[in-house]
Scaffold this motif. Structure first.
Motif, mmCIF file in Angstrom:
data_model
loop_
_atom_site.group_PDB
_atom_site.id
_atom_site.type_symbol
_atom_site.label_atom_id
_atom_site.label_comp_id
_atom_site.label_asym_id
_atom_site.label_seq_id
_atom_site.Cartn_x
_atom_site.Cartn_y
_atom_site.Cartn_z
ATOM 1 N N ASP A 164 0.777 -0.915 -0.015
ATOM 2 C CA ASP A 164 0.065 0.138 -0.467
ATOM 3 C C ASP A 164 0.527 1.291 0.289
ATOM 4 N N ALA A 165 1.808 0.706 1.147
ATOM 5 C CA ALA A 165 3.098 2.453 0.738
ATOM 6 C C ALA A 165 3.418 2.540 -0.505
ATOM 7 N N LEU A 166 3.954 1.123 -1.492
ATOM 8 C CA LEU A 166 4.706 1.320 -2.288
ATOM 9 C C LEU A 166 4.037 1.626 -3.402
ATOM 10 N N GLN A 167 2.179 1.745 -3.095
ATOM 11 C CA GLN A 167 1.648 2.825 -4.242
ATOM 12 C C GLN A 167 1.642 3.606 -4.690
ATOM 13 N N VAL A 168 0.974 4.183 -3.104
ATOM 14 C CA VAL A 168 0.712 5.882 -2.938
ATOM 15 C C VAL A 168 2.283 6.772 -3.383
ATOM 16 N N HIS A 169 3.197 6.025 -3.026
ATOM 17 C CA HIS A 169 4.720 6.765 -3.189
ATOM 18 C C HIS A 169 4.538 5.812 -4.878
ATOM 19 N N MET A 170 3.974 5.830 -5.433
ATOM 20 C CA MET A 170 4.763 5.603 -6.627
ATOM 21 C C MET A 170 3.550 5.852 -7.654
ATOM 22 N N ASN A 171 2.484 6.207 -6.906
ATOM 23 C CA ASN A 171 1.677 7.162 -7.971
ATOM 24 C C ASN A 171 1.721 8.524 -8.124
ATOM 25 N N ARG A 177 12.257 2.460 -5.327
ATOM 26 C CA ARG A 177 13.802 2.343 -4.820
ATOM 27 C C ARG A 177 14.108 3.310 -3.698
ATOM 28 N N SER A 178 13.275 4.456 -4.040
ATOM 29 C CA SER A 178 13.376 5.885 -3.207
ATOM 30 C C SER A 178 11.964 6.017 -2.088
ATOM 31 N N LEU A 179 11.685 5.042 -2.108
ATOM 32 C CA LEU A 179 10.925 4.630 -0.782
ATOM 33 C C LEU A 179 11.443 4.607 0.435
ATOM 34 N N PRO A 180 11.783 4.867 1.764
ATOM 35 C CA PRO A 180 12.283 4.207 2.639
ATOM 36 C C PRO A 180 12.171 3.289 3.747
ATOM 37 N N PRO A 183 16.002 -2.675 6.698
ATOM 38 C CA PRO A 183 16.155 -2.693 5.767
ATOM 39 C C PRO A 183 15.355 -4.719 6.121
ATOM 40 N N LYS A 184 14.407 -4.924 7.020
ATOM 41 C CA LYS A 184 13.591 -6.143 6.954
ATOM 42 C C LYS A 184 12.590 -5.784 5.602
ATOM 43 N N ASP A 185 11.998 -5.178 5.231
ATOM 44 C CA ASP A 185 11.503 -4.135 4.514
ATOM 45 C C ASP A 185 11.589 -4.373 3.132
ATOM 46 N N GLN A 186 12.708 -4.195 3.230
ATOM 47 C CA GLN A 186 13.545 -3.932 2.129
ATOM 48 C C GLN A 186 14.057 -5.030 1.570
ATOM 49 N N GLU A 187 14.100 -5.764 2.299
ATOM 50 C CA GLU A 187 13.825 -7.149 1.554
ATOM 51 C C GLU A 187 12.771 -7.852 1.069
ATOM 52 N N PHE A 188 11.839 -7.464 1.433
ATOM 53 C CA PHE A 188 9.860 -8.111 0.871
ATOM 54 C C PHE A 188 10.350 -6.972 -0.729
#
Length: 360
Positions: A164-171, A177-180, A183-188
């Protein structure tokens, strides 16, 4: 590990690829000249390797290499299949990093697919298509995770939150890659294999014209905003240098006030973009540069040479190549107490010269 060169048609991708080495991609003045990706294995320029070879008087010198793919030009609508877009986007998906070549040179003799040189517009076209393709991937995955989350699956609930955070960010037009993320979430995020999560190097393709440099500054600013790397390259001049006899190149570079061709810097930058570095083995029979992932420990680095080296690893004897160049011999390295013995937890440093002790 391989890196793909992307960009609009006619920005100089195939010319750059041809200049890099002997693999000859077709280069022509019309869109979609490249359809199937051209793949090349290119030597990493490494003056330090030759210095080591000269000091140890080796019989054979073997440089490290990287794999680069010339991918066909992307156009507006690629995420919906325009211009064979689905095929081209899949070629990008199969790479580990992206070189985004941006046309900053003004040349009326070379057709621009949109009729004029406008780097900001061109960058936005490519990035928008990558983001749109990623949003399709995210939406499909989000549907699956939401269904799992309703059953009480905690991992699925967390995945849904990230998606959901990715969608908001990328929309908003920003790459993944610019979404903070921690490290664990970065693996996902990495497990999604999103196009816009790959590390990017923006290369402004310029000539000697001052207006080209103004265009390049715009690309540099966009790269900084996206947490991406940036460099300029005069593709036309690099092509000229590559065609000169070896004996004439130094004279040409001296006349231009250059220490080395820009392509040498480009290849090393790509190697860094891929998260790779080099260590060396040195001996009378062979001196070789070995490519490893940054942060790799000694046993895994030894395994790049042979799996037995990793399986039976005892220790690594190592010293810095800069110390060898400075002192002039391995004997002086030992006399200065600079030869070290390292164990299994040692993280190999770029430029290390290593001898591995093992038993299987």
């Amino acid at each position: 590990m391989k890196c793909g060169i992307v960009g609009l048609p006619n920005v100089g991708k195939s010319t750059l690829f041809n200049t890099l080495g002997s693999a000859k991609a077709e280069a022509a003045n019309y869109p979609f000249c490249t359809i199937e990706p051209n793949v090349g294995i290119f030597t990493v320029p490494d003056p330090r390797l030759q210095q080591i070879s000269d000091i140890v008087k080796t019989q054979k010198t073997v440089p490290s290499t990287i794999q680069i793919v010339d991918i066909a030009g992307i156009v507006k609508g690629a995420s919906k299949g325009e211009g064979l877009g689905n095929q081209f986007l899949q070629h990008i998906r199969e790479t580990d990093a992206i070189v985004h070549l941006v046309r900053c040179f003004v040349n009326d003799d070379i057709v621009h697919v949109d009729g004029s040189v406008d780097p900001a517009r061109d960058v936005e076209v490519i990035n928008t298509e990558l983001i749109l393709a990623d949003l399709q991937t995210i939406e499909k995955r989000a549907d699956k995770e939401r269904r799992m989350a309703k059953t009480g699956d905690k991992d699925a609930k967390k995945a849904s939150e990230i998606l959901d955070a990715l969608q908001v960010h990328m929309n908003t037009g920003k790459p993944a890659r610019s979404l903070p993320l921690d490290p664990k979430d970065q693996e996902f995020l990495q497990s999604l294999f999103l196009l816009s999560s790959k590390p990017v190097l923006y290369v402004a393709n310029i000539s000697s014209k001052e207006e080209d440099k103004v265009h390049a500054k715009k690309v540099e600013a966009m790269a900084a905003a996206e947490h991406a790397s940036f460099m300029t390259l005069d593709g036309g001049m690099e092509s000229e240098i590559a065609q000169l006899p070896e004996s004439d190149r130094k004279e040409f570079l001296d006349a231009m006030g250059l220490e080395e061709p820009g392509l040498h810097r480009f290849i090393r930058t790509v190697q860094d973009l891929l998260g790779l570095c080099t260590y060396y083995t040195a001996g009378v029979k062979e001196t070789r540069a070995w490519t490893i992932h940054k942060g790799m420990k000694a046993p895994q680095a030894a395994g790049v040479i042979h799996t037995d080296f990793e399986r039976g690893f005892i220790c690594a004897e190592t010293y810095k190549s800069d110390d060898l160049v400075r002192l002039g011999s391995e004997l002086k390295i030992k006399e200065a107490g600079l030869l070290r013995q390292e164990g299994k937890e040692y993280v190999v440093q770029p430029g290390d010269v290593m001898t591995f002790r093992f038993n299987v």
